[in-house]
Design an enzyme around this catalytic site. Sequence first.
Site: not given
Length: 361
Positions: A51, A97
């Site tokens: 993940h 990000h």
Amino acid sequence: MVLVDMNFKRGKRCSTVFGNIHPNAFVNIHDFQVHHDTTAPLQHYFIYTGHNSYLTGNQFNSDCSEVPIIKALLKGVRVIELDLWPNSAKDGIHVLHGCLMLGKCLKSIREHAFVNSHYPVIITLEDHLTPNLRTKVAEMATEILGDMLYCPKAGDNDEFPSPEELKHRIILSTKPPKECLESNKLEEELIAEDETPCICENTNPSDETQIGSNQEGNVSNLNQNLSEFLRIDSEDGDAANKKPGQKTPREYIQIIGIHAAKANKELRQALEVGSGKGKRISVSEQTLEKAAEDYGSDLVRFTQKNFVRVFPTGTRVTSSNCKPLLAWMHGAQMVASYMQGYGKSLWMMHGMFRSNGGCGF
């Protein structure tokens, strides 16, 4: 009565006491080779799943890199997750990000996917892109992954192929665009025109386009971080970036090997087993616990034909992991773990997939 060997009391090492025992005496030879049947449909197997595979540390502000992806693949992880966002100019693609190039991620996956396991790799995409950027994704994926990229075919309608049949193949899984879901003839559109060459044969994309930039404002990155931190079950990125009249290109739809579905509202309805090919739903660990308690039999029945992916709650910012046993007991094939993390839950995950030759299934 407890017997204590006096050798230990005298400070002698275990290697001295047990020196005549071969170091592999207690190791099962099956740990080092694939011994389970791998010819059943793909959804019949538990799959080693990561993940936020691109993060180097915590889930809020750690750096993005292809290195954690490579490390995971070399451990045998078979499901890699990438979160795709448009940059502030809406003309490039971030891997959350920030400033990690999608092309670089795909190249790393291509080069390391099958070093330690020949079995298929699934890339789950959390897609927050515009239709135009999805065209770029299709071009990059087909050019970089080439023949490794799995494209659905007519014979795959009712059952997924087996891990054995999908050796050395890379499968993309994401939620199909809404305009496709509104059509009851989606499958026919995807597999029609059998003589039409698969998009996998397309060439010449600009795969070196910068996906994000260090010069772009921190506000955009912060918004993405907060979205990831606060999300519960969302893989529904269409609405935020789609303009009226825009349609996702057919090329992008063709390369989706496993369709994902939204499951954050009517969970029991999402667990209904329909006709046709299976799908994948993603739920948080809390949602899985509720489903197991309220709709346990429905959940087990659903996983017989479809995939369930369970991801850690967004509050696990330190990359801790949920316990996988409850999800496995109810048939969830993809229990996603932060491979950057630590602790007993992650050790349990590693131990589970150390067997069967470490193939990830």
